[in-house]
Design a protein around this motif. Structure first.
Motif, mmCIF file in Angstrom:
data_model
loop_
_atom_site.group_PDB
_atom_site.id
_atom_site.type_symbol
_atom_site.label_atom_id
_atom_site.label_comp_id
_atom_site.label_asym_id
_atom_site.label_seq_id
_atom_site.Cartn_x
_atom_site.Cartn_y
_atom_site.Cartn_z
ATOM 1 N N LEU A 43 0.804 -1.132 0.062
ATOM 2 C CA LEU A 43 0.183 0.121 -0.085
ATOM 3 C C LEU A 43 0.955 1.009 0.448
ATOM 4 C CD1 LEU A 43 -3.334 -0.769 2.814
ATOM 5 C CD2 LEU A 43 -2.891 -0.465 0.432
ATOM 6 N N LEU A 44 2.145 0.896 0.823
ATOM 7 C CA LEU A 44 2.673 2.518 0.760
ATOM 8 C C LEU A 44 3.676 2.999 -0.772
ATOM 9 C CD1 LEU A 44 4.700 1.853 4.083
ATOM 10 C CD2 LEU A 44 3.709 3.697 3.155
ATOM 11 N N PHE A 45 3.735 1.911 -0.946
ATOM 12 C CA PHE A 45 4.444 1.801 -2.612
ATOM 13 C C PHE A 45 3.254 2.370 -3.923
ATOM 14 C CE2 PHE A 45 4.473 -0.222 -7.018
ATOM 15 C CZ PHE A 45 6.175 0.526 -7.424
ATOM 16 N N TYR A 46 1.677 1.655 -3.563
ATOM 17 C CA TYR A 46 0.690 1.958 -4.611
ATOM 18 C C TYR A 46 0.564 2.881 -4.127
ATOM 19 C CZ TYR A 46 1.059 -2.073 -7.598
ATOM 20 O OH TYR A 46 1.514 -3.125 -8.835
ATOM 21 N N GLY A 51 -1.751 8.039 -6.778
ATOM 22 C CA GLY A 51 -2.452 10.032 -6.472
ATOM 23 C C GLY A 51 -1.764 10.715 -7.475
ATOM 24 N N LEU A 52 -0.422 10.463 -7.669
ATOM 25 C CA LEU A 52 -0.166 10.720 -9.243
ATOM 26 C C LEU A 52 -0.779 11.580 -10.225
ATOM 27 C CD1 LEU A 52 2.177 12.831 -9.430
ATOM 28 C CD2 LEU A 52 3.517 11.186 -10.182
ATOM 29 N N PRO A 53 -1.393 10.045 -10.688
ATOM 30 C CA PRO A 53 -2.315 10.535 -12.104
ATOM 31 C C PRO A 53 -3.412 11.191 -12.255
ATOM 32 C CG PRO A 53 -0.740 7.806 -11.887
ATOM 33 C CD PRO A 53 -1.043 8.720 -10.608
ATOM 34 N N VAL A 54 -3.977 10.836 -10.473
ATOM 35 C CA VAL A 54 -5.041 11.312 -10.485
ATOM 36 C C VAL A 54 -5.109 13.407 -10.161
ATOM 37 C CG1 VAL A 54 -7.061 11.162 -8.557
ATOM 38 C CG2 VAL A 54 -6.032 9.349 -8.861
ATOM 39 N N ILE A 55 -4.206 13.399 -9.564
ATOM 40 C CA ILE A 55 -4.253 14.629 -9.396
ATOM 41 C C ILE A 55 -3.653 15.482 -10.562
ATOM 42 C CG2 ILE A 55 -2.571 16.103 -8.476
ATOM 43 C CD1 ILE A 55 -2.845 14.718 -5.762
ATOM 44 N N HIS A 56 -3.081 15.228 -11.054
ATOM 45 C CA HIS A 56 -2.924 15.455 -12.610
ATOM 46 C C HIS A 56 -3.804 15.347 -13.496
ATOM 47 C CE1 HIS A 56 -0.256 16.218 -16.299
ATOM 48 N NE2 HIS A 56 -0.356 15.445 -16.519
ATOM 49 N N ARG A 57 -4.565 14.599 -13.825
ATOM 50 C CA ARG A 57 -6.160 14.095 -13.971
ATOM 51 C C ARG A 57 -6.807 15.175 -13.695
ATOM 52 N NH1 ARG A 57 -9.192 14.003 -18.669
ATOM 53 N NH2 ARG A 57 -10.611 12.640 -18.744
ATOM 54 N N PHE A 58 -7.150 15.583 -12.940
ATOM 55 C CA PHE A 58 -8.310 16.327 -12.585
ATOM 56 C C PHE A 58 -7.821 17.184 -11.000
ATOM 57 C CE2 PHE A 58 -9.900 11.484 -12.283
ATOM 58 C CZ PHE A 58 -10.783 11.591 -12.884
ATOM 59 N N ILE A 68 4.722 18.027 -8.095
ATOM 60 C CA ILE A 68 6.024 17.769 -7.883
ATOM 61 C C ILE A 68 6.377 17.125 -6.708
ATOM 62 C CG2 ILE A 68 8.333 18.826 -7.573
ATOM 63 C CD1 ILE A 68 7.995 20.665 -9.445
ATOM 64 N N PHE A 69 5.799 17.076 -5.105
ATOM 65 C CA PHE A 69 5.676 16.859 -3.745
ATOM 66 C C PHE A 69 5.965 15.345 -4.165
ATOM 67 C CE2 PHE A 69 4.593 15.688 0.295
ATOM 68 C CZ PHE A 69 5.436 16.218 0.942
ATOM 69 N N ILE A 73 7.650 11.584 -3.190
ATOM 70 C CA ILE A 73 7.013 10.994 -2.406
ATOM 71 C C ILE A 73 6.781 9.479 -2.756
ATOM 72 C CG2 ILE A 73 4.970 10.579 -0.967
ATOM 73 C CD1 ILE A 73 3.870 12.881 -0.122
ATOM 74 N N SER A 74 6.170 9.196 -4.301
ATOM 75 C CA SER A 74 6.024 8.222 -5.044
ATOM 76 C C SER A 74 7.686 7.581 -5.235
ATOM 77 C CB SER A 74 5.155 7.865 -6.119
ATOM 78 O OG SER A 74 6.525 8.482 -6.705
ATOM 79 N N LEU A 75 8.406 8.142 -5.392
ATOM 80 C CA LEU A 75 10.313 7.887 -5.510
ATOM 81 C C LEU A 75 10.927 7.214 -4.097
ATOM 82 C CD1 LEU A 75 12.122 10.250 -8.399
ATOM 83 C CD2 LEU A 75 10.676 7.924 -8.316
ATOM 84 N N LEU A 76 10.385 8.173 -3.022
ATOM 85 C CA LEU A 76 11.327 8.210 -1.681
ATOM 86 C C LEU A 76 10.672 7.619 -0.221
ATOM 87 C CD1 LEU A 76 12.740 11.623 -2.047
ATOM 88 C CD2 LEU A 76 13.908 9.582 -2.792
#
Length: 103
Positions: A43-46, A51-58, A68-69, A73-76
């Motif tokens: 869950l920490l990975f997914y 969240g990133l594509p959802v924020i990018h889309r909507f 960017i933040f 987060i998705s990388l670190l």
């Protein structure tokens, strides 16, 4: 698209069915704790990956800093939190981690 989430869900259902069929209560609890820690790591990975594509889309009007933040987060976070999640099972390591955050 989405096949990996479906396969992960199905594998967890099969694992849960197997774990709950263990006769010994202590062994069942031990296996369930291992499954829960692994599920937390997944869950920490997914979570940032979804969240990133959802924020990018909507979130067209959202701040670019938020994207960017969340990208950082998705990388670190998955790589940093994965050892922490698995070490929480050890009482010795858990006590030391709590001591670090309390100070």
């Amino acid at each position: 698209m989405g096949l990996d989430s479906l396969l992960i869900f199905l594998s967890y259902m099969m694992i849960l069915k197997t774990v709950l069929s263990i006769v010994s209560h202590a062994e069942c609890l031990r296996a369930l704790i291992t499954c829960v820690s692994h599920l937390c790591a997944v869950l920490l990975f997914y979570s940032p990956e979804i969240g990133l594509p959802v924020i990018h889309r909507f979130g067209k009007r959202s701040s670019p800093l938020l994207q960017i933040f969340l990208g950082y987060i998705s990388l670190l976070v998955p790589s940093l939190m994965n050892p922490l999640v698995y070490s929480l099972k050890s009482k010795h390591l858990l006590a030391r981690i709590i001591r670090v955050f309390i100070k």
